[in-house]
Structure formats: structure tokens, C-alpha cells
Design a protein around this motif. Structure first.
Motif, PDB file in Angstrom:
ATOM      1  N   CYS A 103      -2.543   4.401 -16.200  1.00  0.00           N
ATOM      2  CA  CYS A 103      -1.407   5.254 -16.553  1.00  0.00           C
ATOM      3  C   CYS A 103      -0.161   4.836 -15.780  1.00  0.00           C
ATOM      4  N   PHE A 104       0.992   5.022 -16.425  1.00  0.00           N
ATOM      5  CA  PHE A 104       2.247   4.805 -15.703  1.00  0.00           C
ATOM      6  C   PHE A 104       3.112   6.054 -15.824  1.00  0.00           C
ATOM      7  N   SER A 105       3.952   6.259 -14.840  1.00  0.00           N
ATOM      8  CA  SER A 105       4.726   7.492 -14.745  1.00  0.00           C
ATOM      9  C   SER A 105       6.092   7.399 -15.411  1.00  0.00           C
ATOM     10  N   LYS A 106       6.761   6.241 -15.256  1.00  0.00           N
ATOM     11  CA  LYS A 106       8.147   6.109 -15.710  1.00  0.00           C
ATOM     12  C   LYS A 106       8.225   5.182 -16.916  1.00  0.00           C
ATOM     13  N   LEU A 107       8.982   5.588 -17.925  1.00  0.00           N
ATOM     14  CA  LEU A 107       9.148   4.763 -19.113  1.00  0.00           C
ATOM     15  C   LEU A 107       9.788   3.424 -18.765  1.00  0.00           C
ATOM     16  N   ASP A 108      10.602   3.401 -17.713  1.00  0.00           N
ATOM     17  CA  ASP A 108      11.262   2.164 -17.292  1.00  0.00           C
ATOM     18  C   ASP A 108      10.269   1.113 -16.819  1.00  0.00           C
ATOM     19  N   ASP A 109       9.047   1.535 -16.496  1.00  0.00           N
ATOM     20  CA  ASP A 109       8.060   0.578 -15.996  1.00  0.00           C
ATOM     21  C   ASP A 109       7.733  -0.496 -17.036  1.00  0.00           C
ATOM     22  N   TYR A 110       7.773  -0.126 -18.307  1.00  0.00           N
ATOM     23  CA  TYR A 110       7.415  -1.065 -19.372  1.00  0.00           C
ATOM     24  C   TYR A 110       8.507  -1.228 -20.432  1.00  0.00           C
ATOM     25  N   GLY A 111       9.364  -0.214 -20.599  1.00  0.00           N
ATOM     26  CA  GLY A 111      10.370  -0.272 -21.655  1.00  0.00           C
ATOM     27  C   GLY A 111       9.823   0.293 -22.957  1.00  0.00           C
ATOM     28  N   TRP A 112      10.738   0.584 -23.880  1.00  0.00           N
ATOM     29  CA  TRP A 112      10.350   1.275 -25.109  1.00  0.00           C
ATOM     30  C   TRP A 112       9.460   0.432 -26.025  1.00  0.00           C
ATOM     31  N   THR A 113       9.716  -0.879 -26.079  1.00  0.00           N
ATOM     32  CA  THR A 113       8.910  -1.722 -26.981  1.00  0.00           C
ATOM     33  C   THR A 113       7.446  -1.713 -26.579  1.00  0.00           C
ATOM     34  N   LEU A 114       7.187  -1.972 -25.286  1.00  0.00           N
ATOM     35  CA  LEU A 114       5.800  -1.960 -24.815  1.00  0.00           C
ATOM     36  C   LEU A 114       5.217  -0.551 -24.829  1.00  0.00           C
ATOM     37  N   MET A 144       0.838  -1.211   0.000  1.00  0.00           N
ATOM     38  CA  MET A 144       0.000   0.000   0.000  1.00  0.00           C
ATOM     39  C   MET A 144       0.871   1.259   0.000  1.00  0.00           C
ATOM     40  N   ALA A 145       1.909   1.245   0.845  1.00  0.00           N
ATOM     41  CA  ALA A 145       2.806   2.397   0.912  1.00  0.00           C
ATOM     42  C   ALA A 145       3.520   2.595  -0.413  1.00  0.00           C
ATOM     43  N   GLY A 146       3.874   1.443  -1.052  1.00  0.00           N
ATOM     44  CA  GLY A 146       4.541   1.533  -2.355  1.00  0.00           C
ATOM     45  C   GLY A 146       3.629   2.129  -3.401  1.00  0.00           C
ATOM     46  N   GLU A 147       2.346   1.748  -3.357  1.00  0.00           N
ATOM     47  CA  GLU A 147       1.385   2.295  -4.318  1.00  0.00           C
ATOM     48  C   GLU A 147       1.211   3.792  -4.115  1.00  0.00           C
ATOM     49  N   GLN A 148       1.085   4.227  -2.856  1.00  0.00           N
ATOM     50  CA  GLN A 148       0.941   5.656  -2.566  1.00  0.00           C
ATOM     51  C   GLN A 148       2.173   6.431  -2.993  1.00  0.00           C
ATOM     52  N   SER A 149       3.334   5.813  -2.789  1.00  0.00           N
ATOM     53  CA  SER A 149       4.585   6.454  -3.200  1.00  0.00           C
ATOM     54  C   SER A 149       4.637   6.621  -4.712  1.00  0.00           C
ATOM     55  N   TYR A 150       4.144   5.599  -5.429  1.00  0.00           N
ATOM     56  CA  TYR A 150       4.139   5.679  -6.888  1.00  0.00           C
ATOM     57  C   TYR A 150       3.157   6.744  -7.379  1.00  0.00           C
ATOM     58  N   LEU A 151       1.983   6.806  -6.758  1.00  0.00           N
ATOM     59  CA  LEU A 151       0.986   7.803  -7.156  1.00  0.00           C
ATOM     60  C   LEU A 151       1.490   9.224  -6.919  1.00  0.00           C
ATOM     61  N   MET A 152       2.349   9.378  -5.919  1.00  0.00           N
ATOM     62  CA  MET A 152       2.915  10.702  -5.656  1.00  0.00           C
ATOM     63  C   MET A 152       3.793  11.187  -6.809  1.00  0.00           C
ATOM     64  N   LEU A 153       4.305  10.251  -7.623  1.00  0.00           N
ATOM     65  CA  LEU A 153       5.082  10.648  -8.801  1.00  0.00           C
ATOM     66  C   LEU A 153       4.214  11.465  -9.757  1.00  0.00           C
ATOM     67  N   PHE A 154       2.937  11.055  -9.901  1.00  0.00           N
ATOM     68  CA  PHE A 154       2.017  11.806 -10.769  1.00  0.00           C
ATOM     69  C   PHE A 154       1.743  13.190 -10.184  1.00  0.00           C
ATOM     70  N   VAL A 155       1.518  13.245  -8.875  1.00  0.00           N
ATOM     71  CA  VAL A 155       1.248  14.523  -8.210  1.00  0.00           C
ATOM     72  C   VAL A 155       2.454  15.452  -8.341  1.00  0.00           C
ATOM     73  N   ASP A 156       3.638  14.896  -8.145  1.00  0.00           N
ATOM     74  CA  ASP A 156       4.854  15.709  -8.270  1.00  0.00           C
ATOM     75  C   ASP A 156       5.005  16.249  -9.691  1.00  0.00           C
ATOM     76  N   GLU A 157       4.648  15.405 -10.673  1.00  0.00           N
ATOM     77  CA  GLU A 157       4.789  15.839 -12.063  1.00  0.00           C
ATOM     78  C   GLU A 157       3.787  16.934 -12.410  1.00  0.00           C
ATOM     79  N   THR A 158       2.526  16.765 -12.008  1.00  0.00           N
ATOM     80  CA  THR A 158       1.543  17.810 -12.291  1.00  0.00           C
ATOM     81  C   THR A 158       1.883  19.093 -11.538  1.00  0.00           C
ATOM     82  N   SER A 159       2.401  18.957 -10.322  1.00  0.00           N
ATOM     83  CA  SER A 159       2.805  20.142  -9.559  1.00  0.00           C
ATOM     84  C   SER A 159       3.947  20.881 -10.261  1.00  0.00           C
ATOM     85  N   LEU A 160       4.867  20.118 -10.846  1.00  0.00           N
ATOM     86  CA  LEU A 160       5.971  20.731 -11.595  1.00  0.00           C
ATOM     87  C   LEU A 160       5.431  21.512 -12.788  1.00  0.00           C
TER      88      LEU A 160
END
Length: 277
Positions: A116-127, A1-17
Motif C-alpha cells: 500500500c502507498f499513502s500519497k498519490l504523488d508516490d506513483y502519479g495518476w497514470t500508475l 529506517m527512520a524514513g520508512e517509519q516516518s512514512y508508515l506513520m502517515l497510515f497511522v495518522d490517516e486511520t487516527s483521523l
């Protein structure tokens, strides 16, 4: 759960930027910094969408109507200033509502409701490219049928889509007509971008970029210039849509119209007078 919340914060940080970049350059901090995150995001989308609309519209009009006058568009096909100002007026009335859609979609992404995913590394360029291709096909299919139903369902046409179809000749169409819709009409035609988020994984920044690219793309397909680049649904095809009301409902490509029997080729239109002679 903490990992999921941490990942979702990546989206919040990006929109805030993005909020800080746009709002920080356009407005004093005391006007936007106290606002809740959702309102900051909406204000950023509104200002960015408005700037993109005017910059792309003015540059495109300047190029085709002045620098290349009578090269791409005949003099008698150039829309009047009155027609373009009316298109700007209609688009500006709808812009606060248009930009609510990406704001809502960003909020859903931040809450983890989409794929949605935040980081390209999550799937790689092919996917990444595979999922992007599927996403674009879903968007194309959704926009085609949404647009077609806005014509075929008479109340939808009368009360929503007819606002856009007062521009039905070359000398009334301009790049500024690209966003001159009833607000609900414009939102409905962009909804497939959001629906696709729940079906296929898509990179967050790519999703935002594609939504804002709509402003440039719709300016392009309303300039009456037939680029003739297969299989792109360019302005030549879309001009026919504005004159016949029953062809070329597609958005990016001609494939959906070809598949569902509503395609009309601008080159065939050009050949009609020659055959008649």
C-alpha cells in the motif's frame, strides 16, 4: 529506517483521523479515546459499516418497494417484512466479524507488511489507475473462485454458504440480503481485497473505500432489478445465481463467469417462455 517509519506513520495518522471523525461524531470521547488504536479502528469500522448497511438498505428498499412500487419489481416479488428482518438479524450478528477484516488489513498496512502507498504523488495518476485496474482484476478473480468453491466444496456450502442461500426466490431477496452471510463466509469472500494488497501497490484510502463500497454493491445485486449494463454483474445475473446455484459467481462483472463457463444471461432466461410459446 527512520524514513520508512516516518512514512508508515502517515497510515497511522490517516486511520487516527478517520477514527476521530467517525467516533467523535457518534460517541462521547470517554468511551473510545482510552481504547488502544486497534480497537478504536475496529469500533470505527463496525459503526461505519453498520450505518452504511442500514442507510443504503433502507433507502434502496424505500425507493424500489414504495416510491417505485410495481415499476421495477412486481408486487408479488416484494419480500415480506419478516424476510427482511431475518436478513438484518443475520447481517447484524456477522457485522462485528466482518469489520474485523478491514481492521486487520489496516494494521498490516500500518506495519508496512503490504504494498500500500499513502500519497498519490508516490506513483502519479497514470500508475494509480493502472495498479487500481490490476487490483480490481485480482479481486474479481479471487472473489469468483472463492464464491465458486463455497458452492463446490460441500462442507463449505453446508456449514457456511447455505446460510445465505435460504434467500432463493425474488420474494425473499432484498437489499438487506447483501450482507446476510455466515460471518466466516462473508470474510472469506472479502479476503481477496486483502490478498491483493501484497501483490500490487494500491492507494490506502482507495482500498478502504472499496471495502466499504462492498456494502452498497451487495445491496444493489440483491434487489432483483436487471439493469442490463454490460459488463456489470448486476442483480439480474445474481438473482439467477440464487435460483440455479451454479451460475454467475462473479462480483462486479460477468467476465470471470464468461471465461470459466458459468455465465447465464437474464435476457436468455426471459426469452425461454417466449420460445416455448
Amino acid at each position: 529506517m527512520a524514513g520508512e517509519q516516518s512514512y508508515l506513520m502517515l497510515f497511522v495518522d490517516e486511520t487516527s483521523l478517520y477514527n476521530r471523525i467517525v467516533l467523535g461524531h457518534l460517541l462521547p470521547a470517554n468511551l473510545w479515546d482510552p481504547l488502544p488504536h486497534f480497537l478504536q479502528t475496529w469500533l470505527r469500522n463496525y459503526l461505519a459499516g453498520t450505518l452504511l448497511y442500514f442507510i443504503s438498505g433502507f433507502l434502496w428498499c424505500f425507493y424500489i418497494y414504495y416510491l417505485k412500487r410495481n415499476v421495477y419489481v412486481p408486487k408479488d416479488a416484494i419480500p415480506t417484512r419478516k424476510a427482511m428482518l431475518l436478513q438484518i438479524y443475520v447481517a447484524m450478528k456477522a457485522m462485528p466479524w466482518y469489520t474485523l477484516l478491514p481492521t486487520v488489513s489496516e494494521n498490516m498496512i500500518e506495519n508496512g507488511w503490504t504494498r500500500c502507498f499513502s500519497k498519490l504523488d508516490d506513483y502519479g495518476w497514470t500508475l494509480y489507475f493502472l495498479y487500481l485496474s490490476i487490483y480490481l482484476v485480482l479481486v474479481e478473480l479471487g472473489i469468483y473462485w472463492m464464491h465458486r468453491e463455497l458452492h463446490d466444496i460441500k462442507p463449505l456450502y453446508k456449514y457456511l454458504h447455505a446460510t445465505h442461500h435460504i434467500y432463493n426466490k425474488q420474494n425473499t431477496l432484498s437489499p438487506f440480503a447483501g450482507l446476510a452471510f455466515h460471518p466466516l463466509d462473508g470474510i472469506l469472500q472479502a479476503v481477496p481485497h486483502v490478498v491483493a494488497l501484497f501483490i500490487v501497490p494500491i492507494h490506502f484510502t482507495t482500498h478502504l473505500a472499496l471495502l466499504f463500497m462492498e456494502a452498497i454493491w451487495t445491496a444493489n445485486i440483491h434487489d432483483c432489478i436487471h439493469g442490463n449494463i454490460w459488463p456489470i454483474m448486476g442483480a439480474g445475473y445474481h438473482t439467477i445465481h440464487h435460483t440455479t446455484y451454479k451460475h454467475n459467481y462473479g462480483h462486479y462483472t460477468i467476465w470471470m463467469d464468461w471465461m470459466f463457463g458459468s455465465l447465464k444471461d437474464p435476457l436468455e432466461e426471459d426469452d425461454v417462455p417466449k420460445k416455448a410459446k
